[in-house]
Motif scaffolding. Structure first.
Motif, PDB file in Angstrom:
ATOM      1  N   ASP A 111      29.105   0.223  23.796  1.00 47.60           N
ATOM      2  CA  ASP A 111      28.046   1.118  24.277  1.00 47.60           C
ATOM      3  C   ASP A 111      28.238   2.541  23.760  1.00 47.60           C
ATOM      4  O   ASP A 111      27.278   3.218  23.410  1.00 47.60           O
ATOM      5  CB  ASP A 111      27.983   1.113  25.804  1.00 47.60           C
ATOM      6  N   ARG A 166      16.830   1.344  35.196  1.00 47.66           N
ATOM      7  CA  ARG A 166      17.502   1.178  36.493  1.00 47.66           C
ATOM      8  C   ARG A 166      16.602   1.615  37.650  1.00 47.66           C
ATOM      9  O   ARG A 166      16.723   1.127  38.753  1.00 47.66           O
ATOM     10  CB  ARG A 166      18.810   1.957  36.526  1.00 47.66           C
ATOM     11  N   ASP A 170      16.547   5.310  28.211  1.00 50.77           N
ATOM     12  CA  ASP A 170      15.890   4.022  28.466  1.00 50.77           C
ATOM     13  C   ASP A 170      16.604   3.269  29.583  1.00 50.77           C
ATOM     14  O   ASP A 170      15.961   2.692  30.467  1.00 50.77           O
ATOM     15  CB  ASP A 170      15.892   3.141  27.207  1.00 50.77           C
ATOM     16  N   ALA A 171      17.922   3.271  29.553  1.00 50.11           N
ATOM     17  CA  ALA A 171      18.705   2.554  30.576  1.00 50.11           C
ATOM     18  C   ALA A 171      18.558   3.221  31.939  1.00 50.11           C
ATOM     19  O   ALA A 171      18.457   2.529  32.959  1.00 50.11           O
ATOM     20  CB  ALA A 171      20.175   2.492  30.164  1.00 50.11           C
ATOM     21  N   ARG A 212      13.585  -4.419  31.757  1.00 51.57           N
ATOM     22  CA  ARG A 212      14.662  -4.432  30.745  1.00 51.57           C
ATOM     23  C   ARG A 212      14.467  -3.266  29.826  1.00 51.57           C
ATOM     24  O   ARG A 212      13.357  -2.912  29.486  1.00 51.57           O
ATOM     25  CB  ARG A 212      14.608  -5.730  29.929  1.00 51.57           C
ATOM     26  N   SER A 213      15.559  -2.686  29.340  1.00 53.12           N
ATOM     27  CA  SER A 213      15.460  -1.574  28.402  1.00 53.12           C
ATOM     28  C   SER A 213      15.226  -2.057  27.003  1.00 53.12           C
ATOM     29  O   SER A 213      15.418  -3.170  26.658  1.00 53.12           O
ATOM     30  CB  SER A 213      16.719  -0.710  28.443  1.00 53.12           C
ATOM     31  N   ARG A 217      23.688   1.411  27.131  1.00 49.87           N
ATOM     32  CA  ARG A 217      23.991   1.922  28.472  1.00 49.87           C
ATOM     33  C   ARG A 217      23.802   3.430  28.582  1.00 49.87           C
ATOM     34  O   ARG A 217      23.372   3.943  29.610  1.00 49.87           O
ATOM     35  CB  ARG A 217      25.434   1.569  28.826  1.00 49.87           C
TER      36      ARG A 217
END
Length: 143
Positions: A13, A136, A131-132, A142-143, A127
Motif C-alpha cells: 500500500d 469507508r 478514494d479509500a 468499493r474503491s 489504502r
C-alpha cells in the motif's frame, strides 16, 4: 532464511501510494509551464501540428489540462481509476502519433505512463488514497 521476500508484502500500500504520488507529481510538473504560459501552450500546439494531430488548437489544451488534472487526482488518490484510464488513453495517443517511428528508448517514457495509467485503473488508489477514505464512508462501496 527465506528467499521469497514475503515479509515485504505489507509495504504494497505504501509503495502504491508512492508510485501514485510520484507519477501524479511528474504529470503536474510536466504540464505546469503549458498551464501557466500561453507561449508554452502555443509551442505545444505547433508540436501537435507538426506531428499530424487533428485540431491541434483544441487537442493541446485538452491534453495538457487532462494530464495536469489527472496528475493532481493521482497525488490525492481521488478518482484514481478514472484518472488512470485518462492517463493511459492520453499516452497511447502519444505513442501512436509521436513515438511510433522511434526506437524503443523513444517509446519508453510514454509507454511507461500508459502502463502506469492502466495499473492505477486496475488497482485503484490503495489504502492511502482519498478514494479509500470516501469508500469507508459509504457502506457497501468499493474503491
Amino acid at each position: 532464511m527465506t528467499l521469497n521476500l514475503d515479509r515485504y508484502s505489507h509495504l504494497s500500500d505504501a509503495t502504491l501510494m508512492l508510485l501514485r504520488v510520484v507519477t501524479g507529481a511528474f504529470l503536474v510538473h510536466g504540464t505546469w509551464d503549458n498551464v501557466t504560459s500561453s507561449e508554452r501552450m502555443q509551442e505545444f500546439v505547433v508540436f501537435l501540428t507538426q506531428n499530424g494531430f487533428a485540431w491541434p488548437q483544441l487537442m493541446a489544451p485538452l491534453s495538457v489540462y487532462a494530464q495536469s488534472a489527472c496528475g493532481g487526482l493521482l497525488v490525492l488518490g481521488l478518482l484514481t481509476r478514472w484518472a488512470g484510464l485518462v492517463v493511459a488513453f492520453n499516452f497511447v495517443v502519444a505513442v501512436v502519433m509521436v513515438h511510433w517511428q522511434q526506437d524503443f528508448r523513444g517509446w519508453w517514457p510514454a509507454l511507461v505512463l500508459v502502463l502506469l495509467g492502466l495499473h492505477f485503473a486496475a488497482q485503484g488508489g490503495g489504502r492511502y488514497a482519498l478514494d479509500a477514505v470516501l469508500a469507508r464512508r459509504r457502506p457497501g462501496s468499493r474503491s
